[in-house]
Design a protein around this motif. Structure first.
Motif, PDB file in Angstrom:
ATOM      1  N   ILE A 152      17.698   6.528 -23.248  1.00 47.54           N
ATOM      2  CA  ILE A 152      16.371   6.358 -23.027  1.00 47.54           C
ATOM      3  C   ILE A 152      15.894   5.424 -21.926  1.00 47.54           C
ATOM      4  O   ILE A 152      16.576   4.201 -21.973  1.00 47.54           O
ATOM      5  N   THR A 153      15.132   5.651 -20.886  1.00 49.42           N
ATOM      6  CA  THR A 153      14.503   5.155 -20.005  1.00 49.42           C
ATOM      7  C   THR A 153      13.357   5.041 -19.632  1.00 49.42           C
ATOM      8  O   THR A 153      12.848   6.262 -19.432  1.00 49.42           O
ATOM      9  N   ILE A 154      12.430   4.273 -20.197  1.00 53.64           N
ATOM     10  CA  ILE A 154      10.850   4.287 -19.601  1.00 53.64           C
ATOM     11  C   ILE A 154      10.209   3.230 -18.840  1.00 53.64           C
ATOM     12  O   ILE A 154      10.939   2.024 -19.010  1.00 53.64           O
ATOM     13  N   MET A 155       9.244   3.344 -18.267  1.00 49.92           N
ATOM     14  CA  MET A 155       8.656   2.215 -17.751  1.00 49.92           C
ATOM     15  C   MET A 155       7.182   1.958 -18.673  1.00 49.92           C
ATOM     16  O   MET A 155       6.528   2.818 -19.232  1.00 49.92           O
ATOM     17  N   ALA A 156       6.889   0.565 -18.603  1.00 54.79           N
ATOM     18  CA  ALA A 156       5.802   0.175 -19.609  1.00 54.79           C
ATOM     19  C   ALA A 156       5.185  -0.884 -18.705  1.00 54.79           C
ATOM     20  O   ALA A 156       5.543  -1.380 -17.775  1.00 54.79           O
ATOM     21  N   ASP A 157       3.695  -0.949 -19.241  1.00 49.73           N
ATOM     22  CA  ASP A 157       3.077  -2.100 -18.731  1.00 49.73           C
ATOM     23  C   ASP A 157       2.896  -1.742 -16.872  1.00 49.73           C
ATOM     24  O   ASP A 157       2.760  -2.534 -16.413  1.00 49.73           O
TER      25      ASP A 157
END
Length: 362
Positions: A152-157
């Motif tokens: 899993i790879t996600i961007m946040a903030d």
């Protein structure tokens, strides 16, 4: 509901009987098609009769939703066309009762149906479809989706943090093989955090045996290790990681909204999910479109009224479904936005249906 109550009950009862019959017939056809297309897999895997029957039953809710507009159109149109063919509508009109007034119970049922479709889809149809897929995988020996989600790879903030996760355990709300990149407003790397495990505390992630690499203002990098490490900014919720395991069509509406937000924050393609999201709400207007078109065709044809009413109404329904497919395809290919691709078709047919309803012969 003052007016010809007896005639309204008569029309409503006939419509509901034909609607139920059309639903049963069309759902039966869909189940037979499913069975014939998958029978060779079941025979090859030596699936049990009980398992096959349970798989068929699990597919009933989805098929009911799929064929519901067509069956509803069939019920209303056939009832009104038969009344016109028998001369009953002429007597009703001659007594000063319009077809709009006569069909008020059907309009009320359309409102009830629209609301029911939304809640039943989340509460029954989607879980039943997921269970059906699980049964199919178990009977045919196909490896299903496990409880743990990997890679899993996600961007946040807003892109300030990038999470790369080896795998996520939704039961324990635990991230394994975690690598977090922190960036500044210019997108430059300012920190990197690695940990073999992170547990959700309810507010943020608690990293175990973390290694923290930080860049100083001079440009030099420092490294330190901590047995337990946490920051308020590391608060991306567990749902952001767990929801990525599902297909958009298998998510409940609230989950799909979260999924869209995760994709948008991570910079991933979001068109397909948004298209499915808009389509769910636009389908709620289908009973009203069907109702308006059926009323518009009531008494429109003098010869072969029964056959011609069914032919024109079904042809219009076919055009509506094809137009929706083209709108969804246009949105997914990027020609138009998902909202425009779905709602433009819905609004056009709402206008056509409303116009036909108001100008119906009476």
């Amino acid at each position: 509901m003052s007016g010809p109550r007896l005639l309204r009950r008569l029309l409503f009862r006939q419509t509901m009987l034909r609607f139920a019959g059309g639903e049963a017939f069309l759902v039966g056809i869909m189940l037979l098609a499913d069975l014939f297309s998958s029978m060779w897999r079941f025979l090859a895997a030596e699936a049990t009769l009980g398992g096959i029957l349970l798989w068929l039953v699990a597919g009933i809710p989805a098929h009911i939703t799929e064929v519901l507009p067509i069956a509803y159109l069939f019920g209303i149109t056939l009832s009104l066309a038969e009344m016109h063919a028998d001369g009953e509508l002429l007597v009703v009109w001659g007594s000063g009762v319009s077809v709009q007034s006569l069909s008020l119970p059907i309009l009320a049922f359309s409102v009830l149906m629209a609301g029911t479709m939304f809640f039943v889809n989340d509460a029954v149809t989607i879980p039943a479809t997921a269970e059906r897929e699980r049964l199919f995988g178990a009977m045919t020996g196909q490896k299903g989706q496990g409880s743990q989600i990997s890679d899993i790879t996600i961007m946040a903030d807003g892109g300030n943090f990038v999470y790369r996760v080896g795998y996520y355990d939704p039961t324990a709300k635990r991230l394994m093989d975690l690598d977090i990149i922190e960036r500044n407003a210019d997108g430059e790397l300012i920190a990197r955090i690695q940990s073999f495990r992170a547990d959700w505390t309810g507010e943020n992630w608690m990293l175990k045996n973390a290694r923290i690499y930080s860049r100083r203002e001079s440009g030099e990098w420092t490294e330190k290790s901590e047995a337990e490490y946490s920051r308020p900014e590391l608060n991306e919720g567990p749902d952001s990681f767990g929801i990525l395991r599902e297909k958009p069509s298998r998510m409940k509406t609230a989950e799909l909204a979260v999924y869209i937000a995760v994709l948008r924050n991570s910079g991933l393609p979001v068109v397909e999910a948004e298209t499915d999201y808009h389509k769910r709400f636009s389908l709620l207007f289908t009973p009203f479109i069907v109702y308006g078109l059926s009323i518009a065709f009531a008494g429109l044809f003098r010869k072969n009224s029964l056959l011609m009413s069914l032919l024109f109404s079904l042809s219009t329904a076919t055009i509506y479904y094809v137009a929706q497919m083209l709108g969804a395809l246009s949105a997914k290919t990027g020609w138009v936005s998902p909202g425009l691709g779905i709602w433009s078709v819905t609004v056009v047919f709402i206008v056509i249906s409303t116009t036909g309803y108001l100008r119906a012969k009476t």
